[in-house]
Structures are given as C-alpha cells and as structure tokens.
Write a protein that holds these residues in place. Structure first.
Motif, short mmCIF file in Angstrom:
data_model
loop_
_atom_site.label_atom_id
_atom_site.label_comp_id
_atom_site.label_asym_id
_atom_site.label_seq_id
_atom_site.Cartn_x
_atom_site.Cartn_y
_atom_site.Cartn_z
N ILE A 5 86.96 33.36 -68.28
CA ILE A 5 88.19 34.06 -67.97
C ILE A 5 88.09 35.45 -68.58
O ILE A 5 87.88 35.59 -69.78
CB ILE A 5 89.42 33.32 -68.53
CG1 ILE A 5 89.53 31.95 -67.90
CG2 ILE A 5 90.68 34.14 -68.31
CD1 ILE A 5 90.60 31.08 -68.51
N LYS A 6 88.22 36.46 -67.75
CA LYS A 6 88.13 37.84 -68.23
C LYS A 6 89.53 38.37 -68.44
O LYS A 6 90.33 38.44 -67.50
CB LYS A 6 87.38 38.69 -67.21
CG LYS A 6 87.14 40.11 -67.67
CD LYS A 6 86.32 40.87 -66.65
CE LYS A 6 86.07 42.28 -67.13
NZ LYS A 6 85.29 43.05 -66.16
N ILE A 7 89.84 38.73 -69.66
CA ILE A 7 91.15 39.27 -70.00
C ILE A 7 91.00 40.78 -70.14
O ILE A 7 90.19 41.26 -70.92
CB ILE A 7 91.68 38.64 -71.31
CG1 ILE A 7 91.82 37.13 -71.13
CG2 ILE A 7 92.99 39.27 -71.72
CD1 ILE A 7 92.21 36.39 -72.39
N GLU A 8 91.81 41.50 -69.37
CA GLU A 8 91.74 42.94 -69.39
C GLU A 8 93.06 43.54 -69.83
O GLU A 8 94.11 42.91 -69.71
CB GLU A 8 91.39 43.47 -68.00
CG GLU A 8 90.02 43.01 -67.52
CD GLU A 8 89.72 43.48 -66.12
OE1 GLU A 8 90.59 43.36 -65.24
OE2 GLU A 8 88.60 43.99 -65.91
N GLY A 9 93.02 44.74 -70.34
CA GLY A 9 94.23 45.44 -70.73
C GLY A 9 94.63 45.12 -72.16
O GLY A 9 93.94 44.42 -72.89
N ASP A 10 95.78 45.67 -72.52
CA ASP A 10 96.28 45.49 -73.88
C ASP A 10 97.05 44.19 -74.02
O ASP A 10 97.67 43.72 -73.06
CB ASP A 10 97.20 46.66 -74.26
CG ASP A 10 96.44 47.98 -74.30
OD1 ASP A 10 95.24 47.97 -74.62
OD2 ASP A 10 97.06 49.02 -73.99
N SER A 11 97.03 43.62 -75.21
CA SER A 11 97.81 42.41 -75.46
C SER A 11 99.27 42.80 -75.66
O SER A 11 99.56 43.97 -75.92
CB SER A 11 97.27 41.69 -76.70
OG SER A 11 97.47 42.49 -77.84
N PRO A 12 100.21 41.91 -75.54
CA PRO A 12 100.01 40.47 -75.31
C PRO A 12 99.64 40.20 -73.85
O PRO A 12 100.00 40.95 -72.95
CB PRO A 12 101.37 39.86 -75.64
CG PRO A 12 102.35 40.94 -75.35
CD PRO A 12 101.63 42.24 -75.66
#
Length: 77
Positions: A5-12
C-alpha cells in the motif's frame, strides 16, 4: 500474498469506509483486520494491522471513549 500500500501526501492519512473489523490473538500480538471499501474495487479489501498488546489495549480505551461520546451526542445530552 501481500499487497504493498503506497501512502502519499501529508498525514493524517484517511482510510475509506471500514465496513467491519475482526481481531484475533496471534502469538504475543493482536492481529486487527479492517475490511475497507476502496475506490475502484467491487469487494471489500482486508487490511491487516499487527498490534502489540499495549497498543491494542490503548486502542480499546480510545474506542470505548469515542463510542461513549458518540452515544452521548446521539441521545442529545
């Protein structure tokens, strides 16, 4: 077979709608499975998260607090 799973951008980070969850003991950890409705998928997709016992216990406390707060707001108190 696992899926990356590729998580992109700023959290949250936001996970789409979770339909149901399951938790089982797995050795010295707790395995949490969330069945998630993902865009572009016709079936719910399972996402597995392995939690230490302290993390699972903390999640239980946080969920209990949030459920009580939600119930309070629904009853109009």
């Amino acid at each position: 077979m696992t899926t990356v799973i590729k998580i992109e951008g700023d959290s949250p980070y936001s996970i789409p709608h979770v339909d149901h969850i399951a938790a089982i003991a797995h050795g010295e950890n707790v395995d949490l499975t969330m069945y998630v409705a993902l865009p572009g998928h016709t079936d719910l997709e399972p996402i597995y998260v392995q939690l230490s016992v302290p993390a699972a216990d903390a999640l239980l406390v946080e969920l209990s607090r949030a459920i009580a707060e939600t119930a309070k707001h629904r009853s109009g108190r």
